[in-house]
Design a protein around this motif. Structure first.
Motif, mmCIF file in Angstrom:
data_model
loop_
_atom_site.group_PDB
_atom_site.id
_atom_site.type_symbol
_atom_site.label_atom_id
_atom_site.label_comp_id
_atom_site.label_asym_id
_atom_site.label_seq_id
_atom_site.Cartn_x
_atom_site.Cartn_y
_atom_site.Cartn_z
ATOM 1 N N GLU A 1 62.070 -56.542 4.049
ATOM 2 C CA GLU A 1 62.032 -57.066 5.414
ATOM 3 C C GLU A 1 60.597 -57.320 5.846
ATOM 4 O OE1 GLU A 1 62.744 -58.712 8.825
ATOM 5 O OE2 GLU A 1 64.335 -58.245 7.375
ATOM 6 N N GLU A 2 59.705 -56.468 5.386
ATOM 7 C CA GLU A 2 58.278 -56.656 5.730
ATOM 8 C C GLU A 2 57.761 -57.994 5.188
ATOM 9 O OE1 GLU A 2 53.948 -54.465 5.011
ATOM 10 O OE2 GLU A 2 55.769 -53.704 4.036
ATOM 11 N N PHE A 3 58.114 -58.309 3.952
ATOM 12 C CA PHE A 3 57.660 -59.581 3.370
ATOM 13 C C PHE A 3 58.276 -60.754 4.119
ATOM 14 C CE2 PHE A 3 58.189 -63.108 0.329
ATOM 15 C CZ PHE A 3 56.864 -63.314 -0.011
ATOM 16 N N LEU B 1 55.235 -68.419 -2.157
ATOM 17 C CA LEU B 1 54.773 -68.000 -0.837
ATOM 18 C C LEU B 1 53.792 -66.837 -0.940
ATOM 19 C CD1 LEU B 1 58.133 -68.207 1.132
ATOM 20 C CD2 LEU B 1 56.091 -69.583 1.560
ATOM 21 N N ARG B 2 54.080 -65.873 -1.808
ATOM 22 C CA ARG B 2 53.201 -64.704 -1.949
ATOM 23 C C ARG B 2 51.802 -65.146 -2.390
ATOM 24 N NH1 ARG B 2 56.409 -62.188 -4.730
ATOM 25 N NH2 ARG B 2 57.260 -60.764 -3.154
ATOM 26 N N LEU B 3 51.733 -66.076 -3.332
ATOM 27 C CA LEU B 3 50.442 -66.543 -3.832
ATOM 28 C C LEU B 3 49.702 -67.366 -2.780
ATOM 29 C CD1 LEU B 3 48.294 -67.042 -5.949
ATOM 30 C CD2 LEU B 3 49.791 -68.742 -7.020
ATOM 31 N N VAL B 4 50.400 -68.318 -2.170
ATOM 32 C CA VAL B 4 49.737 -69.194 -1.193
ATOM 33 C C VAL B 4 49.330 -68.404 0.048
ATOM 34 C CG1 VAL B 4 50.064 -71.181 0.332
ATOM 35 C CG2 VAL B 4 50.897 -71.269 -2.035
ATOM 36 N N MET B 5 50.212 -67.519 0.533
ATOM 37 C CA MET B 5 49.866 -66.712 1.713
ATOM 38 C C MET B 5 48.663 -65.827 1.421
ATOM 39 S SD MET B 5 53.806 -65.800 2.804
ATOM 40 C CE MET B 5 53.379 -64.273 3.622
ATOM 41 N N GLY B 6 48.594 -65.296 0.211
ATOM 42 C CA GLY B 6 47.440 -64.468 -0.162
ATOM 43 C C GLY B 6 46.154 -65.270 -0.202
ATOM 44 N N GLY C 1 41.010 -66.612 2.697
ATOM 45 C CA GLY C 1 40.073 -67.697 2.964
ATOM 46 C C GLY C 1 39.840 -68.603 1.778
ATOM 47 N N HIS C 2 40.702 -68.513 0.779
ATOM 48 C CA HIS C 2 40.549 -69.354 -0.415
ATOM 49 C C HIS C 2 41.397 -70.608 -0.354
ATOM 50 C CE1 HIS C 2 39.585 -65.278 -2.462
ATOM 51 N NE2 HIS C 2 38.484 -65.846 -1.971
ATOM 52 N N ALA C 3 42.212 -70.742 0.687
ATOM 53 C CA ALA C 3 43.103 -71.900 0.771
ATOM 54 C C ALA C 3 43.440 -72.199 2.221
ATOM 55 C CB ALA C 3 44.388 -71.653 -0.032
ATOM 56 N N LEU C 4 43.892 -73.426 2.417
ATOM 57 C CA LEU C 4 44.477 -73.874 3.680
ATOM 58 C C LEU C 4 45.871 -74.392 3.361
ATOM 59 C CD1 LEU C 4 41.437 -75.969 4.955
ATOM 60 C CD2 LEU C 4 42.112 -73.718 5.812
ATOM 61 N N CYS C 5 46.713 -74.445 4.371
ATOM 62 C CA CYS C 5 48.071 -74.926 4.131
ATOM 63 C C CYS C 5 48.601 -75.602 5.381
ATOM 64 C CB CYS C 5 48.986 -73.757 3.734
ATOM 65 S SG CYS C 5 50.681 -74.256 3.301
ATOM 66 N N VAL C 6 49.262 -76.730 5.195
ATOM 67 C CA VAL C 6 49.979 -77.382 6.295
ATOM 68 C C VAL C 6 51.471 -77.257 6.010
ATOM 69 C CG1 VAL C 6 48.106 -79.001 6.776
ATOM 70 C CG2 VAL C 6 49.906 -79.658 5.172
ATOM 71 N N PRO C 7 52.304 -77.344 7.033
ATOM 72 C CA PRO C 7 53.743 -77.155 6.810
ATOM 73 C C PRO C 7 54.406 -78.422 6.286
ATOM 74 C CG PRO C 7 53.346 -77.596 9.122
ATOM 75 C CD PRO C 7 51.990 -77.548 8.461
ATOM 76 N N GLY C 8 55.448 -78.229 5.517
ATOM 77 C CA GLY C 8 56.324 -79.320 5.131
ATOM 78 C C GLY C 8 57.630 -79.218 5.888
ATOM 79 N N ASP D 1 49.112 -58.338 -8.376
ATOM 80 C CA ASP D 1 49.349 -57.007 -7.823
ATOM 81 C C ASP D 1 49.797 -56.058 -8.929
ATOM 82 O OD1 ASP D 1 51.964 -57.700 -8.359
ATOM 83 O OD2 ASP D 1 52.585 -57.879 -6.250
ATOM 84 N N ALA D 2 50.175 -54.870 -8.534
ATOM 85 C CA ALA D 2 50.545 -53.851 -9.529
ATOM 86 C C ALA D 2 51.749 -54.269 -10.354
ATOM 87 C CB ALA D 2 50.815 -52.524 -8.821
ATOM 88 N N GLU D 3 52.583 -55.167 -9.792
ATOM 89 C CA GLU D 3 53.758 -55.619 -10.524
ATOM 90 C C GLU D 3 53.490 -56.890 -11.339
ATOM 91 O OE1 GLU D 3 57.354 -55.687 -8.139
ATOM 92 O OE2 GLU D 3 56.388 -54.383 -6.665
ATOM 93 N N GLY D 4 52.229 -57.320 -11.360
ATOM 94 C CA GLY D 4 51.865 -58.504 -12.147
ATOM 95 C C GLY D 4 52.093 -59.819 -11.441
ATOM 96 N N ARG D 5 52.434 -59.775 -10.155
ATOM 97 C CA ARG D 5 52.697 -60.996 -9.401
ATOM 98 C C ARG D 5 51.381 -61.559 -8.854
ATOM 99 N NH1 ARG D 5 57.167 -58.405 -5.437
ATOM 100 N NH2 ARG D 5 55.266 -57.195 -5.010
ATOM 101 N N PRO D 6 51.179 -62.874 -8.934
ATOM 102 C CA PRO D 6 49.940 -63.456 -8.395
ATOM 103 C C PRO D 6 49.948 -63.380 -6.872
ATOM 104 C CG PRO D 6 51.421 -65.201 -9.102
ATOM 105 C CD PRO D 6 52.056 -63.906 -9.538
ATOM 106 N N VAL D 7 48.855 -62.834 -6.309
ATOM 107 C CA VAL D 7 48.773 -62.677 -4.862
ATOM 108 C C VAL D 7 47.526 -63.350 -4.282
ATOM 109 C CG1 VAL D 7 50.132 -60.555 -4.797
ATOM 110 C CG2 VAL D 7 47.654 -60.435 -5.169
ATOM 111 N N ASP D 8 46.705 -63.928 -5.143
ATOM 112 C CA ASP D 8 45.510 -64.632 -4.673
ATOM 113 C C ASP D 8 44.942 -65.429 -5.852
ATOM 114 O OD1 ASP D 8 43.419 -65.535 -3.117
ATOM 115 O OD2 ASP D 8 42.281 -63.655 -3.174
#
Length: 884
Positions: free
Chosen positions: A311-313, A261-266, A271-278, A228-235
């Motif tokens: 709060e949104e995140f 979380l930001r990367l995995v949720m993105g 549609g590039h990943a799946l995730c199961v809960p731990g 993203d604009a702040e250099g954080r991986p989002v996908d």
């Protein structure tokens, strides 16, 4: 209003109903609920297959020959419940056609659904009682008392509001005839059923907030990160369309839970990943939802880090974690991904029990010395078709166990972050940047096998054991044999981490009836011909002892795979170090390593190590004490006694006594004794260092990721020839220009001849070759199917039993060493020897040996490989004639 007034009201025409599609999960228990005459059977016939419907009326007919015999209801429902249970156990949609208006009737069905971990679904047909009564009056086979339908209707009315509380996950209520007629069924897949997704996948183990390591791993796997604009991986997307699958425990303990979380949720949203809960997501989600939880095991770190986010995140995180499904079935059901592992009976099922097992696994109820729960070893019992990939319990190194693999390699504890490429079954890891969180239990101990998360355990080999093999089914090991093997293994064997294979015993060919022979090639060729084996290879039997050679390309390669640094090892059939001289062992391994390097075998096979089956010569190198005590003593005794006897007999003959027959007999004994001495002396010669030592490999058993023992024997012999040629070339180069004569090479070629068992001329050539070998003093030959692994054929194309992997055909003079100097005078008695047990033993040990190599190639942990190796040693203590 009285019940009697109701029918007149029911005759009022209903307004047309809006068609409804009732969602029904494809594997579930559908319970139809309605009074008699509400149309349940008609509804079931219209919307479900006949085999999917289990009717209480039909079950009454089964037990009483009368579907209306209410006195048989108890037995009928016993049958109904039994059939329902069997269908649900098989994972089949099942519909129960009965009134089911009473809570106790529904309660038993909900329990059956829960017992089989499927969703119970209620479909209520709320048809006016007057309509139901009229329908029943038109059925000549069913005349109900007047009070039945009003009573059932009252019970139905009382039930409508409480069906969800009873445990039904979906409740569909159809009111009136029109709504029932207009309704349709829409089968929907279970949330965990993604079998249509075939990959390829990259399954990632427990991350625990290690965002930087996750970026590194994804990059190594070929994914391209988006920031993203702040250099954080989002996908992150893979250019070849691969999909990442995360096994849970994204959060807690590590330095950047929000970043993970930001990367995995993105990735999931794109549609590039799946995730199961731990279990850590489960606990964090409940905490963020305001539930009371114990703040421990790194939860506080996540809460503190998320407090710095918007709060949104945080709302997005809560929604993401609430939407995670316990496990996924992928690739047609061939791949199952969950957090803590899942037995086959839970695959694709949906219940609180399944979710709990997927999140937390199962424990034995005990705690270890660190106060942590002892995990139940479900993977050791797993025999399912699907590959189960999971995490949850940190292990130093990921390894396959019974088609399962744990990918939690303790990144947050300073270990590594691991992914599995599927379907390639390739493990890819990146080292942790540091220890982010101190583990309660050390990741690695000194115990053999501990680096794979499961140290060797006495319970794995003690007592009566059953070892499952892919080639020979279940092989039993008796308790007394296991005890004998344990004695040898614990006192004399080399480091078990290196002991990846023990060679099987070999049965002799069937006893020959030829004059003067106990063994002859004719019987070997005939036996393989009768088993349908057309081509066999005859291999020269060397004058040495069986040796297994593990040689590493370098010390680091051995340490990486076996956990022991060094050049390798050489061991006997019983797992003992072959040579007591470590320097000599190192010298032999050094020559083999150099030859393999020059021959290009390491490069060709893509490996840092090789496992070879071989003969190490001379025999006296290992058996010098046996030769001195047993064979030399017999020869010396005969040499001292028989000349005196003959001299006495000659003097007696000179005095006119008739001792001719006795003299002839003693002369034959002297000749036999001389032949015996000459026979064993061929196997003895002096050695000094490497001088005089010969190694004759005849099979390349295994390399990294490959069980090579099942390859055809001509491939093995071609590899061996290259090794031998390379060793000879190295000797020539090393002594070039030297005045002294070059020493002989260490590696020795194995002579061979391919024989067509159906061709008389070819068989005759094989016999002639054997006669030539044995006449020159050779031990004989081993006859093997050229194709290596062979089964007999059974009817209808079903696989038959294993064919003997090889039979030995020993020479007439060599057998004197085995059976005694004058054995040829007792051939009639010796021909009665029983070979059945020896042959059975050879097949069982062969199957166990290949099982060990299969497990080694699959990267299974040490205890799994060792289980099969130990069983071979245990079977060696079974009572059998040692001369066979």
């Amino acid at each position: 209003m009285t019940d009697e007034a109701t029918p007149s009201r029911d005759t009022t025409p209903e307004a047309p109903a809006v068609p409804r599609r009732l969602p029904v999960t494809d594997v579930s228990l559908v319970v139809l609920i309605g009074t008699s005459g509400s149309g349940k059977s008609t509804f079931a016939r219209r919307h479900f297959l006949p085999t999917q419907v289990v009717s209480s009326d039909f079950c009454r007919g089964l037990v009483a020959d009368d579907e209306n015999d209410q006195s048989a209801s108890s037995e009928a429902f016993d049958v109904l419940h039994y059939i329902v249970g069997k269908r649900l156990a098989a994972g089949r949609l099942t519909v129960v056609d009965a009134t089911n208006v009473q809570p106790e009737a529904r309660r038993s069905l909900v329990k059956i659904a829960r017992d089989h971990d499927v969703l119970p679904i209620a479909i209520v047909l709320d048809v006016p009682p007057g309509v139901c009564a009229e329908r029943n009056r038109t059925r000549p086979d069913r005349q109900l008392p007047a009070h039945v339908i009003p009573r059932q209707n009252r019970e139905l009315r009382r039930s409508l509001r409480g069906l969800e509380r009873e445990g039904f996950r979906k409740v569909h209520i159809l009111r009136g005839e029109a709504e029932v007629s207009a309704a349709g069924i829409e089968l929907e897949k279970r949330y965990n059923d993604l079998r249509h997704l075939t990959g390829p996948f990259d399954v990632v183990g427990d991350i625990h907030g290690c965002r930087s390591e996750l970026e590194t791993l994804l990059t190594r796997l070929g994914y391209v990160l988006t920031r993203d604009a702040e250099g954080r991986p989002v996908d992150a997307a893979h250019p070849e369309g691969r999909t990442a699958v995360f096994v849970g425990d994204l959060v807690d303990r590590g330095p950047d839970t929000p970043g993970v979380l930001r990367l995995v949720m993105g990735m999931v949203a794109a549609g590039h990943a799946l995730c199961v809960p731990g279990n850590h997501e489960n606990k964090l989600g409940r905490s963020m939802d305001g539930k009371k939880v114990t703040v421990s095991h790194g939860l506080q770190e996540s809460l503190d880090q998320l407090a710095c986010e918007s709060e949104e995140f945080r709302a997005e995180v809560r929604a993401f974690m609430r939407g995670l499904v316990s496990h996924y079935l992928l690739d047609g059901g061939a791949l199952v991904v969950c957090h803590a592992g899942l037995p086959e009976k839970y695959h694709g099922r949906a219940s609180g029990r399944v979710r709990s097992h997927a999140l937390y696994g199962e424990t034995t109820g005990e705690t270890d010395e660190y106060g942590l729960p002892v995990r139940y070893p479900w993977a050791e019992e797993y025999r399912g078709r699907a590959l189960v990939v999971y995490g949850h319990t940190p292990v130093p190194t990921a390894s396959f166990v019974n088609n399962t693999v744990c990918l939690d390699t303790g990144c947050v504890f300073g270990g590594s972050l691991t992914a599995l490429r599927y379907p390639e079954r390739e493990l890819v890891s990146v080292e942790a940047e540091r220890e982010w969180y101190a583990p309660v239990r050390p990741m690695i101990t000194d115990a053999p096998g501990a680096r794979e998360g499961r140290p060797l355990d006495l319970a794995d080999v003690a007592g009566r054991r059953i070892v499952e093999t892919g080639l020979h089914g279940r092989v039993a090991v008796r308790e007394e044999n296991a005890a004998a093997a344990l004695e040898v293994m614990s006192r004399f064997a080399l480091d078990p981490r290196l002991l990846a294979y023990l060679p099987p015993t070999m049965a002799p060919t069937a006893t020959s009836r030829r004059d003067g022979f106990l063994e002859h090639p004719d019987e070997a060729f005939a036996a393989y011909r009768s088993d349908g084996v057309r081509q066999v290879v005859c291999e020269e039997k060397h004058m040495g002892s069986r040796a297994v050679v593990l040689v590493a390309r370098d010390d680091a390669a051995l340490e990486k795979r076996f956990g022991v640094a060094g050049p390798g090892a050489i061991w006997t059939r019983t797992g003992r170090a072959f040579l007591s001289d470590d320097a000599l062992t190192a010298a032999v391994l050094g020559r083999v390593r150099a030859a393999a390097e020059r021959a290009g075998l390491f490069e060709e096979l893509g490996t840092g190590w090789l496992l070879l089956d071989a003969e190490l010569m001379p025999w006296s190198l290992k058996a010098v004490e046996l030769l001195r005590r047993q064979y030399a003593a017999v020869g010396a005794a005969a040499g001292a006694a028989l000349p005196v006897v003959l001299s006495a007999l000659e003097r007696a003959a000179g005095r006119g006594l008739d001792v001719g027959a006795l003299t002839a007999r003693q002369r034959q004994r002297a000749a036999d004794a001389g032949a015996f001495t000459e026979a064993y002396r061929r196997y003895c010669w002096p050695t000094e260092g490497l001088s005089g030592v010969r190694l004759a490999p005849f099979q390349v058993l295994a390399a990294e990721g490959a069980n090579l023992a099942v390859r055809p024997h001509d491939e093995h012999l071609a590899w061996i020839d290259r090794l031998v040629d390379a060793d000879a070339a190295l000797v020539v180069e090393a002594t070039a220009g030297a005045r002294d004569q070059a020493p002989p090479p260490l590696l020795h070629r194995t002579g061979r001849l391919v024989v067509d068992t159906a061709d008389e001329a070819s068989v005759a050539a094989g016999v002639a070759w054997w006669e030539e070998l044995t006449a020159a003093g050779g031990e004989g030959m081993v006859v093997k199917p050229l194709g290596s692994l062979v089964r007999t054929e059974r009817a209808e194309g079903r696989p038959g039993g294993l064919v003997q992997p090889g039979v030995k055909v020993r020479g007439r003079e060599y057998l004197r060493i085995i059976y005694g100097p004058d054995y040829t005078e007792h051939l009639d008695r010796l021909r009665e020897r029983a070979l059945g047990h020896k042959r059975s033993l050879a097949l069982r040990e062969y199957a166990l040996g290949l099982e060990a190599l299969d497990r080694l190639a699959a990267g299974e942990p040490l205890w799994r490989v060792h289980e099969a190796v130990f069983a071979v040693l245990a079977l060696e203590s079974e009572p059998v004639d040692p001369r066979l």
